[in-house]
Structure formats: C-alpha cells, structure tokens
Design an enzyme around this catalytic site. Structure first.
Site, PDB file in Angstrom:
ATOM      1  N   CYS A  10       0.840  -1.191   0.000  1.00 13.60           N
ATOM      2  CA  CYS A  10       0.000   0.000   0.000  1.00 13.60           C
ATOM      3  C   CYS A  10       0.883   1.253   0.000  1.00 13.60           C
ATOM      4  O   CYS A  10       2.082   1.171   0.237  1.00 13.60           O
ATOM      5  CB  CYS A  10      -0.913   0.013   1.230  1.00 13.60           C
ATOM      6  SG  CYS A  10      -0.021  -0.127   2.787  1.00 13.60           S
ATOM      7  N   CYS A  13       2.853   1.867   3.042  1.00 13.62           N
ATOM      8  CA  CYS A  13       3.957   0.928   3.233  1.00 13.62           C
ATOM      9  C   CYS A  13       5.188   1.373   2.437  1.00 13.62           C
ATOM     10  O   CYS A  13       6.314   1.317   2.928  1.00 13.62           O
ATOM     11  CB  CYS A  13       3.531  -0.466   2.803  1.00 13.62           C
ATOM     12  SG  CYS A  13       1.952  -0.976   3.520  1.00 13.62           S
TER      13      CYS A  13
END
Lengths: 76, 334
Positions: A10, A13
C-alpha cells in the site's frame, strides 16, 4: 542488524520503506533492509496492522508511518 | 499548552458560528448573485457547507485520534481472544469503531485475530463495523443532516455489524477460510504504543488530522460540489418517484448499485444529503450509503486472499440483507 518493513504494497507501506531507506543512507548504516509483503510471513511475525517495522525481529511500530527521528532512535 | 488549546478552541467556535453569515455575504454582496437564482442557491450552499464540514472534521478527527491511541489492534485482540459469541460480537463491533483500521490491514488483522482464538463471527463483527461506523461518516452526517440521522446511522451500523457477525458465526463457515491461515503460528508481541505519554497522544491526534483530513478533503469538496449542484438545479421532489417511499424496489436497487461503487463516507454523504433534499426516502438513501461503504469490491478482492468464495458470498449476502432490512424499516417508520 536487520530492519524489516512489513506491508502488502500500500502507499503508506512504500512511504515507510522510503523513510527507513533515507535514514539508513543518512547514517551510512550497514543495516540490512528487508521488505515483507507476504501475508503468511506477516501474520507469523505477529503484525496486525500495516505498515509495520521490526528491528532484529522485534516489532517497533505498526499501523502508521514512522518519523525519521524514531527510526534513528531504533538504529542507535 | 492548556492555554493554547483553549485559545484554539475559542477561535474554532467563533469561526464556526460566523460561517453562515460569511457565506451569505460572499454570495450576495461580494459576488452580487441574484437572490433565489439557481446559481446563488448552489454557491451559498457550497460556501457554507464546505468550510463547516471541514472544520467539524478537523475537530473530531483530532479528538478521535487521541482516543484511538488508547486502542491498539493488539489490545483489541487481547480483549476479544477467547471471548464467547454474542457478547463477543457486541464488543467487537464497538471496538471496531475506535480501533485504528485501514482496509490494507484487513488481511493481517484477520489472520492475527482468528489464529489467536477470536471466533470467526466475532472477527467479522469487527471487520464490518470498523470501516462502516467511523468518525468521518458520523461527522459528515451530523454536519449535513443533523444528530438524529447521525445517531440512526451509527446505531443501525452497529446492529448490522453485531447481527451479521453473529449470523456468520452460526453458519459454521470456518472450512471456507483458506487452510493455510490456521497453520500460521502467529507470534503475539506487546504493542509498542501501549505506554504512550500525553505528548505522544496529542501528536497522534495531530497526525490523524494530517493523515485523514489530508486524504479526504478533496472527496468532501467534490461531494459538496455535486451536492450543491443538485441542491441548486434539481427541482424539489424530482426523486420522490424513483427513490421515494412508494417505490418498493428502490431499496434493493440502491444496495445493488452501492456494492460496486467505491467511495468513502466523505464523498458519499454530501450526495446523500442532496438526494434527501429532493424527495428521496431516508431508508433508501441510508441503505445506498451503507452498501457503498461496507460492501466494496476492492475490499472483497483483498479478503479473497484468506477467504474462499462461499464465505465471501455469505459475507455479502448477510451484510446486504441487514442493509436491506434497515432500508425498509426506516422507509416504513419515518
């Protein structure tokens, strides 16, 4: 020292990985940066919320992007 | 720090109370728009609602950010582990509203819950309530439609999460969880953020504002702009025939349309408000909003990693039925 960034890919991240990488470069640290996107490995490490960061297998943070100062404190 | 906080709160309240006057002044004096025209009605609506909702969001997200620093996913799991169903479903739905959660964490959280003794149905109560009953949805409903609708949404959202999770637990669908999930030996670790100081918690509040408000403001403005257009240009009662109480098929249609749509509460509530103003029935509109937020295609694709299709179908069927019941119920009693 091994730093592990857990995240399924994501945006938050990737941002976490970038923050850690920058700090490592700034400190000229030779710590080993690993990224884990496999859910099975994440669960086995006990990660409940992503992104998460572990130092030598100990989870230091989960569910948010770390601040640079936090990363520096872990590496010290 | 306390004095600065009080001063900030006082400025906030003063600014908030003067928004309606400023919006009128800008629309009719500064821009000189003709009163009662379509354009003036739309512009005044936008100038009043957009700053109002954004200000409410900042205040509430800050407060919720602080509250959330007390509820980490690790702590929630400890509370829920080994909990029996029924009471566990209620607790999971309530904790879902305050535990930090984003849909990209749904899979690790699911595995972490079911492998440490949180029953499947209880885990689902959490996963249904967490995205649906959140502060952004409640603030927008409160700001644009009043506290009654906000309370109604929150209350029925919790009931759907509790009842759906309980039903999924009763159906005994554990065999449709991917088998590797139960083979994971999940390590339990202490949550790093458990012993935070008040300075940390205030920082968590500020970060929540930067993160959440920073992410949803374009949705809010876009949603209110669409809402303003509907408000100004679509005639009153235009939707009464299609989305009104009389049209029995409107509730299932609203749910069916809502599932493939993906939006967060910030984008959908202003549209909901505009639809209501034009004669759509509250139950139909709430059902539409719940389907958009709670049943989204991207989340199902993410959950497919750990759930087999029959369990995903059961999830959609059970939650969708709950939303249908809520829609019909409100259309019948209001």
């Amino acid at each position: 020292m091994v730093i592990t960034v857990y995240g399924p890919g994501c945006a938050r991240c990737h941002e976490t990985e970038r923050v850690v990488r920058n700090v490592l470069a700034e400190l000229q640290s030779d710590a080993d940066l690993q990224t884990v996107s496999d859910y099975q490995a994440m669960a086995a490490a006990g990660v409940l919320a992503t992104p998460a960061v572990a130092i030598d297998g100990v989870i230091k943070l989960s569910g948010r992007i770390p601040k640079r100062d936090e990363v520096k404190a872990w590496l010290a | 720090m306390l004095a600065a906080g009080l001063a900030a709160a006082a400025v906030w309240v003063l600014a908030y109370r003067s928004l309606a006057g400023v919006a009128r002044w800008v629309t009719y004096r500064l821009a000189g728009l003709e009163p009662a025209s379509h354009l003036a009605s739309a512009v005044e609506f936008f100038l009043y609602e957009a700053p109002k909702v954004l200000m409410l969001l900042v205040a509430v997200v800050f407060g919720v950010g602080i509250i959330r620093s007390f509820f980490t996913p690790e702590r929630t799991r400890r509370v829920l582990a080994g909990r029996r169903e029924s009471a566990g479903n209620v607790l999971a739905a309530l904790l879902g509203t305050v535990t930090p959660f984003c849909s990209c964490s749904a899979v690790p959280l699911f595995i972490g819950f079911v492998t440490t003794g949180v029953p499947l149905g209880v885990t689902f109560s959490f996963l249904i309530s967490a995205p649906m009953v959140n502060e952004v949805a409640v603030v927008l409903l409160f700001g644009l439609l009043g506290w009654k609708v906000a309370a109604l949404y929150m209350g029925t959202g919790l009931v759907i999460a509790i009842a759906s999770g309980w039903t999924i637990g009763r159906l005994g669908l554990e065999r449709f969880v991917e088998p590797w999930v139960f083979e994971v030996r999940a390590a339990a670790h202490d949550d790093a953020d458990a012993s935070a100081s008040w300075a940390d918690r205030l920082r968590a509040g500020r970060e929540a504002v930067a993160d959440i408000v920073g992410k949803v403001w374009p949705w809010v403005l876009g949603g209110i702009a669409v809402g303003a257009g509907i408000h100004g240009y679509v005639p009153e009662q235009f939707l009464a025939g299609i989305m009104g109480k009389g049209a029995w098929w409107s509730v299932p249609l609203a749910v069916a349309m809502g599932i493939p749509m993906y939006s967060n509460a910030a984008g959908i509530v202003p549209v909901v408000q505009a639809l209501l103003g034009k004669g759509a029935a509250l139950g139909t509109v709430l059902a539409f909003m719940m389907a958009v937020i709670a049943l989204s295609l991207p989340e199902m694709i993410i959950l497919r990693k750990v759930l087999r299709p029959p369990l995903i179908a059961a999830f959609v069927g059970v939650v969708g039925s709950g939303i249908l019941i809520v829609g019909y119920l409100f259309n019948a009693i209001l």
